[in-house]
Design a protein around this motif. Structure first.
Motif, PDB file in Angstrom:
ATOM      1  N   SER A  76     -14.033 -35.396  -3.607  1.00 29.31           N
ATOM      2  CA  SER A  76     -15.421 -35.449  -3.140  1.00 29.31           C
ATOM      3  C   SER A  76     -15.663 -36.874  -2.680  1.00 29.31           C
ATOM      4  O   SER A  76     -15.567 -37.809  -3.473  1.00 29.31           O
ATOM      5  N   LEU A  77     -15.959 -37.022  -1.387  1.00 25.75           N
ATOM      6  CA  LEU A  77     -16.103 -38.370  -0.826  1.00 25.75           C
ATOM      7  C   LEU A  77     -17.524 -38.606  -0.325  1.00 25.75           C
ATOM      8  O   LEU A  77     -18.208 -37.665   0.109  1.00 25.75           O
ATOM      9  N   VAL A  78     -17.928 -39.857  -0.396  1.00 32.01           N
ATOM     10  CA  VAL A  78     -19.242 -40.269   0.108  1.00 32.01           C
ATOM     11  C   VAL A  78     -19.015 -41.360   1.158  1.00 32.01           C
ATOM     12  O   VAL A  78     -18.174 -42.237   0.977  1.00 32.01           O
ATOM     13  N   ALA A  79     -19.764 -41.262   2.257  1.00 34.31           N
ATOM     14  CA  ALA A  79     -19.757 -42.340   3.248  1.00 34.31           C
ATOM     15  C   ALA A  79     -20.988 -43.190   2.989  1.00 34.31           C
ATOM     16  O   ALA A  79     -22.061 -42.654   2.690  1.00 34.31           O
ATOM     17  N   GLU A  80     -20.822 -44.493   3.077  1.00 31.54           N
ATOM     18  CA  GLU A  80     -22.002 -45.349   2.902  1.00 31.54           C
ATOM     19  C   GLU A  80     -22.040 -46.438   3.970  1.00 31.54           C
ATOM     20  O   GLU A  80     -21.013 -46.842   4.509  1.00 31.54           O
ATOM     21  N   ILE A  81     -23.262 -46.828   4.271  1.00 29.94           N
ATOM     22  CA  ILE A  81     -23.495 -47.959   5.179  1.00 29.94           C
ATOM     23  C   ILE A  81     -24.364 -48.948   4.433  1.00 29.94           C
ATOM     24  O   ILE A  81     -25.427 -48.575   3.924  1.00 29.94           O
ATOM     25  N   ARG A  82     -23.910 -50.153   4.354  1.00 32.66           N
ATOM     26  CA  ARG A  82     -24.644 -51.205   3.625  1.00 32.66           C
ATOM     27  C   ARG A  82     -25.025 -50.746   2.220  1.00 32.66           C
ATOM     28  O   ARG A  82     -26.152 -50.945   1.763  1.00 32.66           O
ATOM     29  N   GLY A  83     -24.105 -50.040   1.559  1.00 31.11           N
ATOM     30  CA  GLY A  83     -24.333 -49.627   0.176  1.00 31.11           C
ATOM     31  C   GLY A  83     -25.212 -48.400   0.032  1.00 31.11           C
ATOM     32  O   GLY A  83     -25.452 -47.933  -1.079  1.00 31.11           O
ATOM     33  N   ARG A  84     -25.676 -47.842   1.147  1.00 30.28           N
ATOM     34  CA  ARG A  84     -26.548 -46.664   1.080  1.00 30.28           C
ATOM     35  C   ARG A  84     -25.734 -45.413   1.410  1.00 30.28           C
ATOM     36  O   ARG A  84     -25.062 -45.372   2.454  1.00 30.28           O
ATOM     37  N   PRO A  85     -25.751 -44.385   0.543  1.00 28.27           N
ATOM     38  CA  PRO A  85     -25.001 -43.176   0.873  1.00 28.27           C
ATOM     39  C   PRO A  85     -25.604 -42.484   2.084  1.00 28.27           C
ATOM     40  O   PRO A  85     -26.827 -42.344   2.187  1.00 28.27           O
ATOM     41  N   VAL A  86     -24.722 -42.060   3.020  1.00 29.72           N
ATOM     42  CA  VAL A  86     -25.210 -41.468   4.271  1.00 29.72           C
ATOM     43  C   VAL A  86     -24.473 -40.183   4.640  1.00 29.72           C
ATOM     44  O   VAL A  86     -24.879 -39.482   5.571  1.00 29.72           O
ATOM     45  N   GLY A  87     -23.394 -39.873   3.935  1.00 26.92           N
ATOM     46  CA  GLY A  87     -22.655 -38.657   4.269  1.00 26.92           C
ATOM     47  C   GLY A  87     -21.812 -38.207   3.103  1.00 26.92           C
ATOM     48  O   GLY A  87     -21.511 -38.997   2.194  1.00 26.92           O
ATOM     49  N   SER A  88     -21.462 -36.920   3.112  1.00 29.18           N
ATOM     50  CA  SER A  88     -20.716 -36.367   1.983  1.00 29.18           C
ATOM     51  C   SER A  88     -19.789 -35.260   2.440  1.00 29.18           C
ATOM     52  O   SER A  88     -20.096 -34.527   3.386  1.00 29.18           O
ATOM     53  N   VAL A  89     -18.645 -35.140   1.752  1.00 30.30           N
ATOM     54  CA  VAL A  89     -17.747 -34.004   1.992  1.00 30.30           C
ATOM     55  C   VAL A  89     -17.093 -33.604   0.672  1.00 30.30           C
ATOM     56  O   VAL A  89     -16.847 -34.455  -0.181  1.00 30.30           O
ATOM     57  N   TRP A  90     -16.856 -32.296   0.533  1.00 25.19           N
ATOM     58  CA  TRP A  90     -16.190 -31.768  -0.650  1.00 25.19           C
ATOM     59  C   TRP A  90     -14.949 -30.983  -0.222  1.00 25.19           C
ATOM     60  O   TRP A  90     -14.862 -30.523   0.928  1.00 25.19           O
ATOM     61  N   MET A  91     -14.052 -30.778  -1.189  1.00 27.70           N
ATOM     62  CA  MET A  91     -12.845 -29.974  -0.953  1.00 27.70           C
ATOM     63  C   MET A  91     -12.626 -29.050  -2.158  1.00 27.70           C
ATOM     64  O   MET A  91     -12.732 -29.486  -3.302  1.00 27.70           O
ATOM     65  N   THR A  92     -12.251 -27.819  -1.857  1.00 31.41           N
ATOM     66  CA  THR A  92     -11.972 -26.833  -2.908  1.00 31.41           C
ATOM     67  C   THR A  92     -10.500 -26.430  -2.838  1.00 31.41           C
ATOM     68  O   THR A  92     -10.040 -25.978  -1.781  1.00 31.41           O
ATOM     69  N   PRO A  93      -9.763 -26.577  -3.941  1.00 33.83           N
ATOM     70  CA  PRO A  93      -8.361 -26.155  -3.938  1.00 33.83           C
ATOM     71  C   PRO A  93      -8.249 -24.630  -3.864  1.00 33.83           C
ATOM     72  O   PRO A  93      -8.923 -23.930  -4.611  1.00 33.83           O
ATOM     73  N   ILE A  94      -7.405 -24.149  -2.950  1.00 40.84           N
ATOM     74  CA  ILE A  94      -7.210 -22.703  -2.763  1.00 40.84           C
ATOM     75  C   ILE A  94      -5.724 -22.447  -2.466  1.00 40.84           C
ATOM     76  O   ILE A  94      -4.942 -23.385  -2.342  1.00 40.84           O
ATOM     77  N   SER A  95      -5.379 -21.165  -2.325  1.00 42.91           N
ATOM     78  CA  SER A  95      -4.040 -20.848  -1.806  1.00 42.91           C
ATOM     79  C   SER A  95      -4.140 -19.618  -0.906  1.00 42.91           C
ATOM     80  O   SER A  95      -5.097 -18.840  -0.986  1.00 42.91           O
ATOM     81  N   LEU A  96      -3.145 -19.485  -0.031  1.00 43.91           N
ATOM     82  CA  LEU A  96      -3.028 -18.328   0.864  1.00 43.91           C
ATOM     83  C   LEU A  96      -1.580 -17.864   0.805  1.00 43.91           C
ATOM     84  O   LEU A  96      -0.681 -18.650   1.140  1.00 43.91           O
ATOM     85  N   SER A  97      -1.357 -16.660   0.377  1.00 37.17           N
ATOM     86  CA  SER A  97      -0.001 -16.112   0.244  1.00 37.17           C
ATOM     87  C   SER A  97       0.940 -17.081  -0.485  1.00 37.17           C
ATOM     88  O   SER A  97       2.084 -17.274  -0.070  1.00 37.17           O
ATOM     89  N   GLY A  98       0.437 -17.710  -1.518  1.00 33.81           N
ATOM     90  CA  GLY A  98       1.271 -18.605  -2.325  1.00 33.81           C
ATOM     91  C   GLY A  98       1.359 -20.035  -1.823  1.00 33.81           C
ATOM     92  O   GLY A  98       1.906 -20.896  -2.508  1.00 33.81           O
ATOM     93  N   ASP A  99       0.834 -20.297  -0.615  1.00 31.53           N
ATOM     94  CA  ASP A  99       0.829 -21.675  -0.094  1.00 31.53           C
ATOM     95  C   ASP A  99      -0.457 -22.372  -0.547  1.00 31.53           C
ATOM     96  O   ASP A  99      -1.556 -21.852  -0.315  1.00 31.53           O
ATOM     97  N   ASN A 100      -0.314 -23.555  -1.125  1.00 32.47           N
ATOM     98  CA  ASN A 100      -1.489 -24.292  -1.582  1.00 32.47           C
ATOM     99  C   ASN A 100      -2.148 -25.092  -0.476  1.00 32.47           C
ATOM    100  O   ASN A 100      -1.474 -25.613   0.428  1.00 32.47           O
ATOM    101  N   GLY A 101      -3.474 -25.201  -0.578  1.00 27.12           N
ATOM    102  CA  GLY A 101      -4.224 -25.986   0.397  1.00 27.12           C
ATOM    103  C   GLY A 101      -5.629 -26.227  -0.121  1.00 27.12           C
ATOM    104  O   GLY A 101      -5.907 -26.076  -1.317  1.00 27.12           O
TER     105      GLY A 101
END
Ligand SMILES: CC(C)(COP(=O)(O)OP(=O)(O)OC[C@H]1O[C@@H](n2cnc3c(N)ncnc32)[C@H](O)[C@@H]1OP(=O)(O)O)[C@@H](O)C(=O)NCCC(=O)NCCS
Length: 194
Positions: free
Chosen positions: A75-100
């Protein structure tokens, strides 16, 4: 030998502090990407509520995140001058046994749009996710014109089964090689741990 010349940076920093954010670009409007901390959580949830609205809970991608917990280390946050301005999350999953990972939600504070924050978050979280042991892809549901230049491509229509309706033209993947993007298939399942 060290120089004792005065550095103009502190004066500029003081000016920046006095400026309302987002009104005009400043030379040190640098975007810094960092891990999300516990103290960011309220802000991130408010941002997601603001940009996705109450309908976010009905989204198919949300259902995936309900089943398989978000990876807090990606889970990452983007900041400008110490102020949070953006966010992204990631969820671990798999497809037919391949992880992603499933990428999302991705959101930028509306007052800070079009400064490259969203793209910087996607690039960084994709790089970090793909570097994890055994990870072969990052999947997302989003707009191809936005994610295409960031290395995401369409999967084979109908091949990946989500726990709800998804527009096939918005299922995109970043993977290790073109063939993999075409071959990924099956229902979204839990990340496979050994
Ligand atoms: C999508 C979003 C994260 C982009 O954030 P951002 O920090 O403004 O993104 P960037 O500055 O990196 O990129 C902006 C560019 O992408 C374009 N863009 C933004 N959303 C786009 C979309 N859905 N499709 C195509 N292009 C898009 C902008 O027009 C702009 O183009 P330009 O560089 O030619 O001016 C932001 O608009 C947002 O939070 N939207 C609401 C939530 C959302 O839709 N999230 C993505 C769902 S997966």
């Amino acid at each position: 030998m060290m120089s004792h010349k005065s550095n103009p940076a502190p004066a500029l920093a003081a000016v920046v502090e006095d400026c309302p954010p987002g009104n005009f670009p400043l030379p040190n409007d640098e975007v810094r990407i960092r891990p999300q901390s516990n103290t960011d959580l309220d802000w991130v949830e408010k941002l997601q509520a603001e940009v996705f609205g109450p309908g976010r809970f009905a989204r198919t991608a949300f259902r995936v995140r309900e089943r398989f917990a978000v990876d807090p280390s990606l889970s990452l946050v983007a900041e400008i001058r110490g102020r949070p301005v953006g966010s992204v999350w990631m969820t671990p999953i798999s497809l037919s046994g391949d992880n992603g990972y499933l990428l999302g939600p991705l959101a930028t504070d509306p007052a800070f749009r079009n400064k490259g924050i969203g793209r910087a978050l996607v690039r960084e979280v994709t790089k970090k996710g793909m570097a994890r042991n055994g990870v072969r892809f990052v999947l997302l549901v989003g707009d191809a014109p936005y994610y295409g230049p960031l290395g995401y491509e369409l999967v084979t229509p109908g091949a990946i089964i989500f726990p709800g309706p998804v527009d096939a033209a918005r299922i995109l993947v970043h993977s290790k090689g073109k063939a993999m993007a075409r071959e990924l298939k099956g229902p979204i399942a839990a990340f496979v741990t050994e």
